[in-house]
Scaffold this motif. Structure first.
Motif, short mmCIF file in Angstrom:
data_model
loop_
_atom_site.label_atom_id
_atom_site.label_comp_id
_atom_site.label_asym_id
_atom_site.label_seq_id
_atom_site.Cartn_x
_atom_site.Cartn_y
_atom_site.Cartn_z
N ASN A 102 0.85 -1.19 0.00
CA ASN A 102 0.00 0.00 0.00
C ASN A 102 0.89 1.24 0.00
O ASN A 102 2.01 1.20 0.49
N TYR A 123 -0.83 -2.96 -7.15
CA TYR A 123 -1.57 -2.83 -5.88
C TYR A 123 -2.61 -3.94 -5.81
O TYR A 123 -2.89 -4.62 -6.82
N MET A 182 -3.01 3.58 -8.45
CA MET A 182 -2.35 3.48 -7.14
C MET A 182 -2.70 4.68 -6.26
O MET A 182 -2.89 4.54 -5.05
N LYS A 185 -6.16 4.04 -4.96
CA LYS A 185 -6.12 3.06 -3.86
C LYS A 185 -5.54 3.70 -2.60
O LYS A 185 -5.98 3.45 -1.48
N TRP A 186 -4.52 4.54 -2.80
CA TRP A 186 -3.85 5.18 -1.64
C TRP A 186 -4.85 6.11 -0.92
O TRP A 186 -4.93 6.11 0.31
#
Ligand SMILES: NC(=O)C1=CN([C@@H]2O[C@H](COP(=O)(O)OP(=O)(O)OC[C@H]3O[C@@H](n4cnc5c(N)ncnc54)[C@H](OP(=O)(O)O)[C@@H]3O)[C@@H](O)[C@H]2O)C=CC1
Ligand SMILES: CC(C)(CO)C(=O)C(=O)O
Length: 305
Positions: A102, A123, A182, A185-186
């Motif tokens: 992550n 990810y 990403m 997702k972060w």
């Protein structure tokens, strides 16, 4: 295609186990205690189907020989430096490194050490943990893994790695814009980890307590930081995040909260700290509070150990 997976915890164990069950050439690179457990077999308990592998291929840093086509990195951020030294002998001229951590800062660290051209983005969206007996417990249906070139677009090597990872019993796809995904997702994990760790409760419990606005406030701060950095979350990601973070029945809690509950180390620097470093002058008071809370947990943990 020979694939080495650094770590056989929740993420490495789940995806590595599925790949092995599908007949792929996968070896786990683990430390001695995990090796001893895995020598008795790898067990996955999952709503997508349980799995028991009696003797998964594994090596330790002592028995690692030769280089691999793909090295997947599935350690926690606080173990990254050590993991880099451990995988180094397995990285040859053509080796491609696929990190599944992550956050984002690990990409810079890996690219600085091995060369930018060797590192892909990647990810996963999944909720897994090691159970008390060393097996992998998977909590819901999601088992998404994505990877792609950091520069974007397709490539021959990503197509080849995709052929190895596809059709192996989990939700895999190549991304043409992995950096954007990403960031999305972060934003989601920074929000989810901050809210569930601050409240020591699942997303649904937080809503039940009338504090759903705190979660949405965190989400707004993280989205604004992503936008300032040139990666505003797209409409689909924003809707998905809102749907999940406003679901009053949601049992979701971040793996970071599970780490706290077992008294373990947390990835606060990589998830909240790194995002705050990229916030510049933008005030992000809720994210700062969550980060301070986690730093205080880490300080107390260090004092008492
Ligand atoms: N769990 C989840 O649901 C999700 C996790 N993630 C992210 O994925 C990453 C991995 O998380 P997760 O799998 O849960 O973590 P775990 O702690 O379950 O697994 C990490 C594994 O890495 C191993 N490891 C660390 N350093 C080394 C080393 N030098 N050599 C060999 N093995 C090593 C650890 O081994 P040892 O047992 O010896 O300590 C451990 O088993 C994190 O960045 C996390 O945030 C992303 C999405 C969901
Ligand atoms: C977003 C979430 C909660 C599940 O993928 C996660 O990444 C984690 O628990 O670390």
């Amino acid at each position: 295609m020979r694939c080495l997976i650094l770590g056989a915890g929740g993420i490495g164990g789940y995806f590595g186990g599925r790949l092995l069950a599908a007949g792929r050439d996968v070896t786990f690179l683990v430390r001695p205690a995990r090796a001893a457990r895995l020598a008795q077999g790898l067990r996955i308990i999952s709503p997508r189907g349980d799995l028991a592998l009696p003797a998964p291929p594994l090596v330790t840093s002592q028995t690692l020989t030769g280089t691999y086509d793909v090295v997947m990195v599935s350690c926690k951020a606080y173990d990254l430096e050590n993991a880099i030294d451990t995988i180094a002998p397995a990285v040859g001229r053509e080796t491609v490194i696929v990190p599944l951590l992550n956050g984002f800062g690990h990409l810079d660290t890996l690219r600085a050490r091995f060369g930018a051209e060797r590192v892909l983005g990647g990810y996963c969206l999944i909720s897994v943990t090691l159970d008390g007996e060393g097996g992998i417990a998977h909590f819901n249906q999601a088992d998404v893994l994505r990877l792609g070139e950091i520069a974007g677009g397709p490539s021959e090597r990503v197509r080849a790695i995709g052929a190895m990872l596809g059709g192996a019993g989990f939700d895999f796809a190549v991304s043409d814009d992995i950096v954007q995904e990403m960031w999305e997702k972060w934003v989601f994990i920074a929000t989810t980890a901050s809210a569930t760790c601050l409240m020591r409760a699942a997303i649904g419990d937080i809503i039940g307590a009338g504090a759903g606005d705190v979660t949405l406030g965190l989400l707004a701060e993280c989205e604004a930081i992503a936008s300032d950095n040139g990666h505003p979350p797209g409409e689909a990601a924003r809707k998905r995040a809102r749907d999940q973070l406003t679901d009053a029945t949601s049992p979701i809690m971040a793996s970071m909260l599970r780490d706290i509950e077992r008294g373990g180390p947390v990835e606060a620097d990589a998830i909240q700290g790194e995002m705050l470093r990229r916030a510049g002058d933008r005030p992000a008071p809720l994210l700062r509070l969550a980060h301070a809370h986690l730093r205080a947990y880490e300080a107390r943990r260090a004092r008492q150990s």
